[in-house]
Design a protein around this motif. Structure first.
Motif, mmCIF file in Angstrom:
data_model
loop_
_atom_site.group_PDB
_atom_site.id
_atom_site.type_symbol
_atom_site.label_atom_id
_atom_site.label_comp_id
_atom_site.label_asym_id
_atom_site.label_seq_id
_atom_site.Cartn_x
_atom_site.Cartn_y
_atom_site.Cartn_z
ATOM 1 N N LYS A 17 33.061 41.124 38.041
ATOM 2 C CA LYS A 17 32.116 41.375 39.128
ATOM 3 C C LYS A 17 31.505 42.772 38.996
ATOM 4 N N GLU A 18 32.324 43.742 38.640
ATOM 5 C CA GLU A 18 31.845 45.117 38.491
ATOM 6 C C GLU A 18 30.773 45.228 37.413
ATOM 7 N N PHE A 19 30.960 44.520 36.300
ATOM 8 C CA PHE A 19 29.996 44.574 35.200
ATOM 9 C C PHE A 19 28.948 43.464 35.288
ATOM 10 N N ASP A 20 29.149 42.543 36.217
ATOM 11 C CA ASP A 20 28.234 41.417 36.407
ATOM 12 C C ASP A 20 28.078 40.592 35.128
ATOM 13 N N VAL A 21 29.208 40.365 34.455
ATOM 14 C CA VAL A 21 29.235 39.534 33.243
ATOM 15 C C VAL A 21 30.518 38.713 33.246
ATOM 16 N N GLN A 22 30.508 37.654 32.478
ATOM 17 C CA GLN A 22 31.734 36.896 32.253
ATOM 18 C C GLN A 22 32.401 37.504 31.023
ATOM 19 N N ILE A 23 33.656 37.874 31.154
ATOM 20 C CA ILE A 23 34.372 38.529 30.061
ATOM 21 C C ILE A 23 35.065 37.518 29.170
ATOM 22 N N VAL A 24 35.674 36.510 29.791
ATOM 23 C CA VAL A 24 36.394 35.496 29.021
ATOM 24 C C VAL A 24 36.039 34.105 29.529
ATOM 25 N N MET B 238 35.958 51.890 36.379
ATOM 26 C CA MET B 238 37.164 51.124 36.081
ATOM 27 C C MET B 238 38.366 52.057 36.044
ATOM 28 N N GLU B 239 39.496 51.494 36.381
ATOM 29 C CA GLU B 239 40.731 52.256 36.385
ATOM 30 C C GLU B 239 41.428 52.127 35.031
ATOM 31 N N TYR B 240 42.383 53.029 34.807
ATOM 32 C CA TYR B 240 43.164 53.019 33.575
ATOM 33 C C TYR B 240 43.809 51.653 33.349
ATOM 34 N N ARG B 241 44.351 51.089 34.416
ATOM 35 C CA ARG B 241 45.037 49.788 34.323
ATOM 36 C C ARG B 241 44.084 48.680 33.860
ATOM 37 N N ASP B 242 42.814 48.777 34.266
ATOM 38 C CA ASP B 242 41.830 47.781 33.850
ATOM 39 C C ASP B 242 41.617 47.811 32.343
ATOM 40 N N TRP B 243 41.562 49.017 31.789
ATOM 41 C CA TRP B 243 41.402 49.138 30.337
ATOM 42 C C TRP B 243 42.625 48.560 29.621
ATOM 43 N N LEU C 232 46.697 39.440 37.713
ATOM 44 C CA LEU C 232 45.874 39.732 36.542
ATOM 45 C C LEU C 232 44.545 38.990 36.616
ATOM 46 N N THR C 233 44.586 37.729 37.007
ATOM 47 C CA THR C 233 43.360 36.936 37.124
ATOM 48 C C THR C 233 42.426 37.550 38.161
ATOM 49 N N LYS C 234 42.995 37.986 39.282
ATOM 50 C CA LYS C 234 42.180 38.606 40.322
ATOM 51 C C LYS C 234 41.538 39.891 39.810
ATOM 52 N N ARG C 235 42.310 40.701 39.104
ATOM 53 C CA ARG C 235 41.773 41.964 38.575
ATOM 54 C C ARG C 235 40.690 41.684 37.543
ATOM 55 N N LEU C 236 40.888 40.667 36.725
ATOM 56 C CA LEU C 236 39.891 40.294 35.720
ATOM 57 C C LEU C 236 38.590 39.864 36.391
ATOM 58 N N ARG C 237 38.698 39.104 37.472
ATOM 59 C CA ARG C 237 37.487 38.706 38.218
ATOM 60 C C ARG C 237 36.766 39.922 38.785
ATOM 61 N N GLU D 280 34.091 41.005 24.352
ATOM 62 C CA GLU D 280 34.543 41.640 23.116
ATOM 63 C C GLU D 280 34.127 43.107 23.072
ATOM 64 N N TYR D 281 32.913 43.381 23.526
ATOM 65 C CA TYR D 281 32.456 44.766 23.571
ATOM 66 C C TYR D 281 33.342 45.599 24.503
ATOM 67 N N LEU D 282 33.641 45.059 25.683
ATOM 68 C CA LEU D 282 34.497 45.774 26.624
ATOM 69 C C LEU D 282 35.912 45.952 26.074
ATOM 70 N N ALA D 283 36.412 44.980 25.329
ATOM 71 C CA ALA D 283 37.742 45.098 24.725
ATOM 72 C C ALA D 283 37.762 46.213 23.684
ATOM 73 N N ARG D 284 36.705 46.316 22.880
ATOM 74 C CA ARG D 284 36.615 47.426 21.908
ATOM 75 C C ARG D 284 36.534 48.758 22.643
ATOM 76 N N CYS D 285 35.776 48.787 23.726
ATOM 77 C CA CYS D 285 35.682 50.007 24.535
ATOM 78 C C CYS D 285 37.039 50.356 25.140
ATOM 79 N N ALA D 286 37.805 49.339 25.494
ATOM 80 C CA ALA D 286 39.134 49.572 26.069
ATOM 81 C C ALA D 286 40.017 50.305 25.067
ATOM 82 N N ASP D 287 39.975 49.908 23.807
ATOM 83 C CA ASP D 287 40.747 50.596 22.777
ATOM 84 C C ASP D 287 40.358 52.062 22.709
#
Length: 121
Positions: free
Chosen positions: A41-48, A1-6, A32-37, A62-69
């Motif tokens: 796809k990269e993690f093979d999970v639904q984030i929201v 993932m890129e910095y912008r994704d976090w 933003l919606t495209k990047r979120l998709r 939620e786990y990825l959001a905590r990791c983003a912080d």
């Protein structure tokens, strides 16, 4: 993932709204919606899950959001550390002061600090 994704995950978790997040990050809502998709796809999970009142994060999201912080904090520290390896010290100075102090005392102190830095240079 890129910095912008976090950044996207961090801000989306704070705002809980795709449109507000896009506005805060100065990108279009479709981008933003495209990047979120792509992240999903990269993690093979639904984030929201999207709903009429914004978005709800899945447990994986939620786990990825905590990791983003954590990632954003770590990346900022790495950048500051590398910058400070030079002869000069750089970085962000963060102050927690009252409104009164910030308005009436801090400007004078910052001016003195700035002058002292010029003398050291």
């Amino acid at each position: 993932m890129e910095y912008r994704d976090w950044q996207i995950l961090h801000m989306l978790y704070q705002e809980q709204n795709i449109t507000k997040t896009a506005h805060a990050l100065y990108i279009s809502q479709p981008a933003l919606t495209k990047r979120l998709r792509q992240i999903e796809k990269e993690f093979d999970v639904q984030i929201v899950q999207r709903g009429p009142r914004g978005v709800q994060f899945t447990p994986e999201g939620e786990y990825l959001a905590r990791c983003a912080d954590e990632m954003l904090l770590r990346l900022r520290k790495i950048k500051e550390h590398v910058a400070n390896m030079k002869e000069t010290v750089t970085g962000t100075l963060r102050l927690g002061v009252s409104n009164y102090f910030a308005r009436y005392q801090l400007p004078r102190l910052l001016k003195l600090f700035h002058r002292s830095i010029l003398v050291w240079s």
